[in-house]
Motif scaffolding. Structure first.
Motif, PDB file in Angstrom:
ATOM      1  N   LEU A  99       3.460   2.430  -9.384  1.00 31.73           N
ATOM      2  CA  LEU A  99       2.228   2.035  -8.715  1.00 31.73           C
ATOM      3  C   LEU A  99       2.092   0.522  -8.726  1.00 31.73           C
ATOM      4  CD1 LEU A  99      -0.558   2.705  -7.476  1.00 31.73           C
ATOM      5  CD2 LEU A  99      -1.430   2.847  -9.821  1.00 31.73           C
ATOM      6  N   VAL A 100       1.916  -0.048  -7.552  1.00 34.34           N
ATOM      7  CA  VAL A 100       1.720  -1.491  -7.428  1.00 34.34           C
ATOM      8  C   VAL A 100       0.559  -1.761  -6.485  1.00 34.34           C
ATOM      9  CG1 VAL A 100       4.127  -2.061  -7.914  1.00 34.34           C
ATOM     10  CG2 VAL A 100       3.394  -1.672  -5.555  1.00 34.34           C
ATOM     11  N   GLN A 101      -0.048  -2.922  -6.642  1.00 33.97           N
ATOM     12  CA  GLN A 101      -1.129  -3.320  -5.762  1.00 33.97           C
ATOM     13  C   GLN A 101      -0.588  -3.937  -4.479  1.00 33.97           C
ATOM     14  OE1 GLN A 101      -3.564  -5.926  -8.207  1.00 33.97           O
ATOM     15  NE2 GLN A 101      -4.840  -4.201  -8.835  1.00 33.97           N
ATOM     16  N   PRO A 102      -1.357  -3.879  -3.394  1.00 39.65           N
ATOM     17  CA  PRO A 102      -0.930  -4.545  -2.168  1.00 39.65           C
ATOM     18  C   PRO A 102      -0.597  -6.007  -2.433  1.00 39.65           C
ATOM     19  CG  PRO A 102      -2.823  -3.167  -1.736  1.00 39.65           C
ATOM     20  CD  PRO A 102      -2.641  -3.183  -3.231  1.00 39.65           C
TER      21      PRO A 102
ATOM     22  N   GLY B  92       2.039  -6.899  -3.990  1.00 40.78           N
ATOM     23  CA  GLY B  92       2.909  -6.923  -5.145  1.00 40.78           C
ATOM     24  C   GLY B  92       4.371  -6.738  -4.787  1.00 40.78           C
TER      25      GLY B  92
ATOM     26  N   THR C 214       3.940   3.022   1.014  1.00 44.55           N
ATOM     27  CA  THR C 214       3.863   4.139   0.086  1.00 44.55           C
ATOM     28  C   THR C 214       4.710   5.300   0.582  1.00 44.55           C
ATOM     29  OG1 THR C 214       1.642   3.550  -0.682  1.00 44.55           O
ATOM     30  CG2 THR C 214       2.336   5.831  -0.990  1.00 44.55           C
TER      31      THR C 214
ATOM     32  N   LYS D 232       2.796  -3.290   1.149  1.00 45.02           N
ATOM     33  CA  LYS D 232       1.614  -2.842   1.864  1.00 45.02           C
ATOM     34  C   LYS D 232       1.380  -1.368   1.576  1.00 45.02           C
ATOM     35  CE  LYS D 232       2.784  -5.939   5.706  1.00 45.02           C
ATOM     36  NZ  LYS D 232       3.097  -6.008   7.152  1.00 45.02           N
ATOM     37  N   SER D 233       0.161  -0.921   1.826  1.00 52.33           N
ATOM     38  CA  SER D 233      -0.152   0.476   1.583  1.00 52.33           C
ATOM     39  C   SER D 233       0.742   1.405   2.401  1.00 52.33           C
ATOM     40  CB  SER D 233      -1.622   0.762   1.885  1.00 52.33           C
ATOM     41  OG  SER D 233      -1.937   0.476   3.234  1.00 52.33           O
TER      42      SER D 233
ATOM     43  N   THR E  12       4.021   3.818  -4.840  1.00 53.86           N
ATOM     44  CA  THR E  12       2.642   3.913  -4.392  1.00 53.86           C
ATOM     45  C   THR E  12       2.035   2.522  -4.379  1.00 53.86           C
ATOM     46  OG1 THR E  12       2.406   6.131  -5.346  1.00 53.86           O
ATOM     47  CG2 THR E  12       0.393   4.945  -4.788  1.00 53.86           C
ATOM     48  N   VAL E  13       1.583   2.103  -3.216  1.00 57.31           N
ATOM     49  CA  VAL E  13       0.963   0.795  -3.056  1.00 57.31           C
ATOM     50  C   VAL E  13      -0.520   1.014  -2.805  1.00 57.31           C
ATOM     51  CG1 VAL E  13       0.993  -1.408  -1.855  1.00 57.31           C
ATOM     52  CG2 VAL E  13       3.106  -0.082  -2.074  1.00 57.31           C
ATOM     53  N   SER E  14      -1.317   0.683  -3.780  1.00 60.08           N
ATOM     54  CA  SER E  14      -2.741   0.939  -3.685  1.00 60.08           C
ATOM     55  C   SER E  14      -3.498   0.027  -4.631  1.00 60.08           C
ATOM     56  CB  SER E  14      -3.049   2.397  -4.034  1.00 60.08           C
ATOM     57  OG  SER E  14      -4.440   2.652  -4.025  1.00 60.08           O
ATOM     58  N   SER E  15      -4.706  -0.322  -4.228  1.00 59.43           N
ATOM     59  CA  SER E  15      -5.581  -1.100  -5.091  1.00 59.43           C
ATOM     60  C   SER E  15      -6.454  -0.203  -5.947  1.00 59.43           C
ATOM     61  CB  SER E  15      -6.456  -2.036  -4.251  1.00 59.43           C
ATOM     62  OG  SER E  15      -7.252  -1.301  -3.337  1.00 59.43           O
TER      63      SER E  15
END
Length: 120
Positions: free
Chosen positions: A11-14, A16, A90, A86-87, A117-120
């Motif tokens: 899991l990473v943030q947008p 990232g 994912t 970017k999301s 998974t790219v999500s904040s």
């Protein structure tokens, strides 16, 4: 017996970054190409990036400038550097290799998949 062993994902943030790795193991005479595919829920599996035996690379248009595929110090190792995620990135990412195993014609092999998974 040829196997693709992959690692990475998470899991990473947008915005990232993440690195996926893959190594082909077993009795291999020649590796013709290595690459990464991804499949998002409800979507078709798509080729993200690949590199062939000559070093030529391919990138999906949506990842150009953000993703980079690298061969490792050994021919069987390969990495995908993913930046500015970017999301829509994912997906489950699959390592792929087209190889000539010992005493065999060229064959395709797949890793187990890594969820990104790219999500904040």
């Amino acid at each position: 017996q040829v196997h693709l062993v992959q690692s990475g994902g998470g899991l990473v943030q947008p915005g990232g970054a993440l690195i996926l790795s893959c190594e082909a193991t077993g009795s291999i005479v020649r590796i013709n190409s290595l690459g990464w595919y991804r499949q998002a829920p409800g979507m078709q599996r798509e080729l993200v990036a690949s590199i062939d035996s000559s070093g030529s690379t391919f990138y999906l248009d949506s990842v150009k400038g953000r993703f980079t595929i690298h061969r490792g110090s050994v021919e069987s190792a390969m990495y995908l550097q993913m930046n500015s995620l970017k999301s829509e990135d994912t997906a489950v990412y699959y390592c792929h290799a087209n190889v000539n195993p010992t005493d065999s014609v060229a064959m395709d092999y797949w890793g187990r998949g890594s969820l990104v998974t790219v999500s904040s």
